[in-house]
Scaffold this motif. Structure first.
Motif, PDB file in Angstrom:
ATOM      1  N   VAL A 104       0.855  -1.188   0.000  1.00  0.00           N
ATOM      2  CA  VAL A 104       0.000   0.000   0.000  1.00  0.00           C
ATOM      3  C   VAL A 104       0.893   1.240   0.000  1.00  0.00           C
ATOM      4  O   VAL A 104       1.511   1.560   1.025  1.00  0.00           O
ATOM      5  CB  VAL A 104      -0.936   0.014   1.233  1.00  0.00           C
ATOM      6  N   PRO A 105       1.012   1.934  -1.131  1.00  0.00           N
ATOM      7  CA  PRO A 105       1.925   3.071  -1.213  1.00  0.00           C
ATOM      8  C   PRO A 105       1.676   4.139  -0.149  1.00  0.00           C
ATOM      9  O   PRO A 105       2.626   4.752   0.341  1.00  0.00           O
ATOM     10  CB  PRO A 105       1.659   3.621  -2.620  1.00  0.00           C
ATOM     11  N   ALA A 106       0.420   4.354   0.228  1.00  0.00           N
ATOM     12  CA  ALA A 106       0.122   5.386   1.218  1.00  0.00           C
ATOM     13  C   ALA A 106       0.771   5.054   2.565  1.00  0.00           C
ATOM     14  O   ALA A 106       1.243   5.952   3.279  1.00  0.00           O
ATOM     15  CB  ALA A 106      -1.391   5.541   1.382  1.00  0.00           C
TER      16      ALA A 106
ATOM     17  N   ARG B 277       4.412   5.842   2.248  1.00  0.00           N
ATOM     18  CA  ARG B 277       4.633   7.302   2.306  1.00  0.00           C
ATOM     19  C   ARG B 277       4.566   7.795   3.735  1.00  0.00           C
ATOM     20  O   ARG B 277       5.328   8.684   4.142  1.00  0.00           O
ATOM     21  CB  ARG B 277       3.603   8.021   1.433  1.00  0.00           C
ATOM     22  N   LEU B 278       3.609   7.241   4.511  1.00  0.00           N
ATOM     23  CA  LEU B 278       3.500   7.632   5.917  1.00  0.00           C
ATOM     24  C   LEU B 278       4.772   7.254   6.673  1.00  0.00           C
ATOM     25  O   LEU B 278       5.287   8.050   7.479  1.00  0.00           O
ATOM     26  CB  LEU B 278       2.284   6.938   6.545  1.00  0.00           C
ATOM     27  N   ALA B 279       5.288   6.066   6.421  1.00  0.00           N
ATOM     28  CA  ALA B 279       6.521   5.646   7.083  1.00  0.00           C
ATOM     29  C   ALA B 279       7.686   6.564   6.728  1.00  0.00           C
ATOM     30  O   ALA B 279       8.483   6.950   7.594  1.00  0.00           O
ATOM     31  CB  ALA B 279       6.851   4.205   6.690  1.00  0.00           C
ATOM     32  N   ARG B 280       7.770   6.962   5.457  1.00  0.00           N
ATOM     33  CA  ARG B 280       8.866   7.838   5.045  1.00  0.00           C
ATOM     34  C   ARG B 280       8.706   9.226   5.662  1.00  0.00           C
ATOM     35  O   ARG B 280       9.695   9.874   6.043  1.00  0.00           O
ATOM     36  CB  ARG B 280       8.922   7.928   3.521  1.00  0.00           C
ATOM     37  N   ALA B 281       7.469   9.709   5.766  1.00  0.00           N
ATOM     38  CA  ALA B 281       7.236  11.009   6.389  1.00  0.00           C
ATOM     39  C   ALA B 281       7.644  10.985   7.861  1.00  0.00           C
ATOM     40  O   ALA B 281       8.237  11.946   8.372  1.00  0.00           O
ATOM     41  CB  ALA B 281       5.765  11.392   6.252  1.00  0.00           C
TER      42      ALA B 281
ATOM     43  N   ASP C   7       9.300   4.683  -1.331  1.00  0.00           N
ATOM     44  CA  ASP C   7      10.403   4.979  -2.249  1.00  0.00           C
ATOM     45  C   ASP C   7      11.683   4.960  -1.424  1.00  0.00           C
ATOM     46  O   ASP C   7      12.038   5.944  -0.777  1.00  0.00           O
ATOM     47  CB  ASP C   7      10.198   6.342  -2.915  1.00  0.00           C
ATOM     48  N   ASP C   8      12.382   3.820  -1.439  1.00  0.00           N
ATOM     49  CA  ASP C   8      13.582   3.677  -0.604  1.00  0.00           C
ATOM     50  C   ASP C   8      14.720   4.564  -1.087  1.00  0.00           C
ATOM     51  O   ASP C   8      15.540   5.011  -0.278  1.00  0.00           O
ATOM     52  CB  ASP C   8      14.030   2.212  -0.577  1.00  0.00           C
ATOM     53  N   VAL C   9      14.796   4.837  -2.380  1.00  0.00           N
ATOM     54  CA  VAL C   9      15.840   5.721  -2.889  1.00  0.00           C
ATOM     55  C   VAL C   9      15.613   7.145  -2.376  1.00  0.00           C
ATOM     56  O   VAL C   9      16.550   7.812  -1.922  1.00  0.00           O
ATOM     57  CB  VAL C   9      15.887   5.690  -4.429  1.00  0.00           C
ATOM     58  N   ALA C  10      14.361   7.606  -2.428  1.00  0.00           N
ATOM     59  CA  ALA C  10      14.057   8.941  -1.922  1.00  0.00           C
ATOM     60  C   ALA C  10      14.354   9.041  -0.423  1.00  0.00           C
ATOM     61  O   ALA C  10      14.871  10.059   0.055  1.00  0.00           O
ATOM     62  CB  ALA C  10      12.593   9.283  -2.194  1.00  0.00           C
TER      63      ALA C  10
ATOM     64  N   VAL D 166      23.755   4.851  -7.016  1.00  0.00           N
ATOM     65  CA  VAL D 166      22.343   4.509  -6.854  1.00  0.00           C
ATOM     66  C   VAL D 166      21.548   5.644  -6.215  1.00  0.00           C
ATOM     67  O   VAL D 166      20.389   5.888  -6.589  1.00  0.00           O
ATOM     68  CB  VAL D 166      22.198   3.226  -6.011  1.00  0.00           C
ATOM     69  N   VAL D 167      22.150   6.346  -5.262  1.00  0.00           N
ATOM     70  CA  VAL D 167      21.408   7.352  -4.489  1.00  0.00           C
ATOM     71  C   VAL D 167      21.934   8.754  -4.793  1.00  0.00           C
ATOM     72  O   VAL D 167      21.313   9.514  -5.526  1.00  0.00           O
ATOM     73  CB  VAL D 167      21.497   7.044  -2.977  1.00  0.00           C
ATOM     74  N   ALA D 168      23.047   9.108  -4.232  1.00  0.00           N
ATOM     75  CA  ALA D 168      23.646  10.428  -4.438  1.00  0.00           C
ATOM     76  C   ALA D 168      25.005  10.439  -3.753  1.00  0.00           C
ATOM     77  O   ALA D 168      25.351   9.517  -2.998  1.00  0.00           O
ATOM     78  CB  ALA D 168      22.758  11.543  -3.869  1.00  0.00           C
ATOM     79  N   ARG D 169      25.761  11.481  -3.997  1.00  0.00           N
ATOM     80  CA  ARG D 169      27.068  11.616  -3.374  1.00  0.00           C
ATOM     81  C   ARG D 169      26.919  12.294  -2.016  1.00  0.00           C
ATOM     82  O   ARG D 169      26.319  13.365  -1.918  1.00  0.00           O
ATOM     83  CB  ARG D 169      27.985  12.453  -4.260  1.00  0.00           C
ATOM     84  N   PRO D 170      27.424  11.688  -0.944  1.00  0.00           N
ATOM     85  CA  PRO D 170      27.350  12.353   0.372  1.00  0.00           C
ATOM     86  C   PRO D 170      28.170  13.640   0.388  1.00  0.00           C
ATOM     87  O   PRO D 170      29.183  13.758  -0.313  1.00  0.00           O
ATOM     88  CB  PRO D 170      27.959  11.313   1.323  1.00  0.00           C
TER      89      PRO D 170
END
Length: 355
Positions: A76-78, A81-85, A117-120, A146-150
């Motif tokens: 369930v994407p919602a 999203r709640l977990a990421r928030a 979205d684990d990358v976000a 995969v993600v970004a440069r620290p």
């Protein structure tokens, strides 16, 4: 220096690293485990952060994020999203409390989906972190890809994961054997570790080439059924519980080689543990393993066909070659110590606090 570690995990990394760091004056408290279940513990986390901050704890050291996973988040994407928030809110609270966030990137992405979205979520963690610690240059490069440069990073290899003095007494691989190659997979059995592909490869070998033991806790009923269905003659499964270090040393004494056919990985304590026991490895040709010595590793292209060819090759190695590969494996791991890792970690933490 006072540090909050999030979360506490059975992985020996924290115990071994912090044990040495405490000799340098570091005080460590674990947070995020007030309740037996993850979700109530994460609800209580802001109160923990506030309480310990008032007692002088200035660093939040994030290791893993699995505790933020909510039920059905992968469906369930919602919910994801709640977990990421909530995760972002906890990072923001740490900053508002005047804490320095440090992340040790044990994995580029979580092994099992945690957020929508684990990358976000990883990018949010990178943005919040004053310092990112990676275990190797390859791991840092994979994180950037995969993600970004620290903004700021430190490469600090871990020390030995095996502290069992019997490890030095384990017989050399290849000695005293006649018959099939004793081949071992050990560690927690999770889908990404490729046990299904290993069983398919073993089934494709000539009968009597290897004897395989798969040893480790498997908590996924569907994966367990698949593994049990794929296991054929010459395969022994022990999937009921976590393997202790003492038991793992006994398993190393039985095995002549260790196969870890991971589909993806950033750092593998299992690989280092096997090498500390002088065991050659059969591994996919992944960036995470690029720094391991070729003399100790038989690499393959990640396919089942490639794994079959690799196992056929190692099964045909003479005892002398197995022993040489085992010696190269042990020699590689002896370059690193937890005292050195602690020295480098303390320096990096002090610099992060100063900034």
């Amino acid at each position: 220096m006072k540090l909050l570690a999030l979360p506490r995990d059975p992985n020996p990394y924290q115990r071994l690293l912090y044990g040495e760091c405490e000799r340098h004056g570091l005080q460590v408290r674990y947070v995020g485990k007030l309740a037996p279940l993850h979700t109530p513990s994460m609800v209580a986390l802001p109160f923990e952060l506030l309480f310990w901050r008032l007692l002088g704890y200035r660093i939040l050291h994030v290791h893993w994020v699995f505790g933020f996973r909510l039920p059905l988040a992968d469906r369930v994407p919602a919910i994801g999203r709640l977990a990421r928030a909530w995760f972002a809110a906890m990072l923001g609270l740490a900053h508002r409390l005047g804490m320095t966030v440090v992340w040790t990137a044990h994995n580029t992405l979580p092994h099992e989906q945690v957020f929508d979205d684990d990358v976000a979520a990883r990018r949010e963690l990178l943005e919040a972190s004053e310092l990112v610690i990676a275990h190797s240059e390859a791991a840092l490069a994979d994180l950037e890809r995969v993600v970004a440069r620290p903004r700021r990073a430190a490469v600090i290899p871990p020390g030995p994961f095996n502290l069992n003095p019997r490890a030095a007494e384990v017989r050399p691989p290849g000695s005293g054997r006649s018959g099939p190659l004793p081949l071992l997979f050990f560690g927690k059995v999770i889908a990404y570790k490729g046990v299904e592909e290993l069983l398919q490869a073993v089934a494709g070998l000539a009968p009597g080439s290897v004897r395989l033991r798969v040893v480790g806790e498997c908590n996924d009923p569907g994966l367990r059924r698949s593994i049990e269905r794929l296991a054929g003659p010459g395969v022994e499964l022990r999937l009921d519980r976590r393997v202790s270090d003492e038991e793992a040393t006994d398993l190393m004494g039985w095995a002549d080689a260790v196969a870890l056919p991971f589909r993806r990985v950033t750092t593998s304590a299992s690989a280092l543990f096997a090498m500390e026991h002088g065991r050659p490895l059969v591994l996919p040709d992944l960036p995470a393993f690029s720094e391991l010595p070729d003399e100790a590793v038989r690499r393959y292209d990640g396919s089942v066909g490639g794994l079959i060819a690799a196992l056929e090759d190692v099964a045909a190695w003479a005892p002398e070659r197995l022993a040489d590969a085992g010696a190269a494996a042990r020699g590689y791991t002896q370059r690193f110590t937890w005292a050195g890792a602690a020295d480098n970690t303390m320096t990096a933490l002090e610099e992060a606090l100063a900034r």
